[in-house]
Design a protein around this motif. Structure first.
Motif, PDB file in Angstrom:
ATOM      1  N   PRO A  36       7.678 -16.288   0.070  1.00 45.24           N
ATOM      2  CA  PRO A  36       6.256 -16.632   0.044  1.00 45.24           C
ATOM      3  C   PRO A  36       5.532 -15.902  -1.087  1.00 45.24           C
ATOM      4  CG  PRO A  36       6.961 -16.085   2.273  1.00 45.24           C
ATOM      5  CD  PRO A  36       8.096 -15.737   1.355  1.00 45.24           C
ATOM      6  N   ALA A  37       4.570 -16.579  -1.701  1.00 53.41           N
ATOM      7  CA  ALA A  37       3.790 -15.974  -2.789  1.00 53.41           C
ATOM      8  C   ALA A  37       3.152 -14.677  -2.299  1.00 53.41           C
ATOM      9  CB  ALA A  37       2.723 -16.946  -3.269  1.00 53.41           C
ATOM     10  N   GLY A  38       3.230 -13.653  -3.109  1.00 53.16           N
ATOM     11  CA  GLY A  38       2.611 -12.380  -2.774  1.00 53.16           C
ATOM     12  C   GLY A  38       3.498 -11.455  -1.955  1.00 53.16           C
ATOM     13  N   LEU A  39       4.607 -11.947  -1.426  1.00 52.53           N
ATOM     14  CA  LEU A  39       5.509 -11.090  -0.661  1.00 52.53           C
ATOM     15  C   LEU A  39       6.429 -10.369  -1.646  1.00 52.53           C
ATOM     16  CD1 LEU A  39       6.548 -10.234   2.171  1.00 52.53           C
ATOM     17  CD2 LEU A  39       8.211 -12.076   1.968  1.00 52.53           C
ATOM     18  N   PRO A  40       6.361  -9.051  -1.686  1.00 48.30           N
ATOM     19  CA  PRO A  40       7.186  -8.331  -2.655  1.00 48.30           C
ATOM     20  C   PRO A  40       8.656  -8.339  -2.244  1.00 48.30           C
ATOM     21  CG  PRO A  40       6.040  -6.771  -1.256  1.00 48.30           C
ATOM     22  CD  PRO A  40       5.530  -8.144  -0.880  1.00 48.30           C
ATOM     23  N   LEU A  41       9.524  -8.324  -3.235  1.00 46.84           N
ATOM     24  CA  LEU A  41      10.949  -8.166  -2.990  1.00 46.84           C
ATOM     25  C   LEU A  41      11.191  -6.674  -2.844  1.00 46.84           C
ATOM     26  CD1 LEU A  41      13.820  -9.268  -2.798  1.00 46.84           C
ATOM     27  CD2 LEU A  41      13.965  -9.079  -5.283  1.00 46.84           C
ATOM     28  N   LEU A  42      11.428  -6.243  -1.642  1.00 45.21           N
ATOM     29  CA  LEU A  42      11.552  -4.820  -1.348  1.00 45.21           C
ATOM     30  C   LEU A  42      12.950  -4.289  -1.643  1.00 45.21           C
ATOM     31  CD1 LEU A  42      10.208  -2.295  -0.185  1.00 45.21           C
ATOM     32  CD2 LEU A  42      10.806  -3.130   2.096  1.00 45.21           C
ATOM     33  N   LEU A  43      13.960  -5.064  -1.271  1.00 46.62           N
ATOM     34  CA  LEU A  43      15.337  -4.614  -1.423  1.00 46.62           C
ATOM     35  C   LEU A  43      16.242  -5.836  -1.437  1.00 46.62           C
ATOM     36  CD1 LEU A  43      17.340  -2.134  -1.332  1.00 46.62           C
ATOM     37  CD2 LEU A  43      17.356  -2.447   1.147  1.00 46.62           C
ATOM     38  N   ARG A  44      17.200  -5.838  -2.321  1.00 40.94           N
ATOM     39  CA  ARG A  44      18.183  -6.922  -2.358  1.00 40.94           C
ATOM     40  C   ARG A  44      19.564  -6.299  -2.274  1.00 40.94           C
ATOM     41  NH1 ARG A  44      19.012 -11.846  -6.714  1.00 40.94           N
ATOM     42  NH2 ARG A  44      20.955 -12.575  -5.816  1.00 40.94           N
ATOM     43  N   LEU A  45      20.323  -6.716  -1.284  1.00 40.82           N
ATOM     44  CA  LEU A  45      21.673  -6.208  -1.106  1.00 40.82           C
ATOM     45  C   LEU A  45      22.667  -7.325  -1.370  1.00 40.82           C
ATOM     46  CD1 LEU A  45      21.321  -4.226   2.257  1.00 40.82           C
ATOM     47  CD2 LEU A  45      21.153  -3.346  -0.073  1.00 40.82           C
ATOM     48  N   ASP A  46      23.659  -7.045  -2.164  1.00 37.88           N
ATOM     49  CA  ASP A  46      24.743  -7.994  -2.390  1.00 37.88           C
ATOM     50  C   ASP A  46      25.990  -7.580  -1.621  1.00 37.88           C
ATOM     51  OD1 ASP A  46      23.360  -9.755  -4.099  1.00 37.88           O
ATOM     52  OD2 ASP A  46      23.709  -8.424  -5.796  1.00 37.88           O
ATOM     53  N   ALA A  47      26.002  -6.355  -1.104  1.00 35.66           N
ATOM     54  CA  ALA A  47      27.116  -5.852  -0.310  1.00 35.66           C
ATOM     55  C   ALA A  47      26.576  -4.791   0.640  1.00 35.66           C
ATOM     56  CB  ALA A  47      28.183  -5.259  -1.217  1.00 35.66           C
TER      57      ALA A  47
END
Length: 99
Positions: A36-47
């Motif tokens: 959603p617009a305005g929702l920050p990407l806090l953490l992205r895990l690939d593993a």
């Protein structure tokens, strides 16, 4: 990559991923378009370390879930400091998709 007709789709993806990972997983722009617009990407895990008894252990049990809760509660992605090795590579889960 060769696959015979009738090869289960999860096996096709397992063969494609090592060579074509960037084509199978979203890049930053594609991922952003799904949030959603305005929702920050806090953490992205690939593993991560996935409990092998998923669904039987309460979420408060596995280290991964406790750390994710800390990150979400604090808004600080640096709080995700796992001590357990990731095990989400398909080779750790050879029976995945057969249950």
């Amino acid at each position: 990559m060769d696959a015979e007709a009738g090869t289960p789709l999860q096996d096709v993806f397992r063969r494609l991923a090592p060579v074509h990972r960037s084509l199978l997983l979203p890049d930053g722009t594609e991922l952003r378009a799904r949030l959603p617009a305005g929702l920050p990407l806090l953490l992205r895990l690939d593993a991560w370390n996935q409990p092998d008894d998923f669904g039987e252990t309460p979420p408060s049990g596995p280290e991964t879930f406790r750390l994710l809760a800390e990150v979400l509660d604090s808004g600080d992605p640096t709080r995700y400091r796992p001590t357990l090795a990731p095990d989400t590579h398909w080779s750790h889960w050879p029976d995945a998709g057969t249950l």
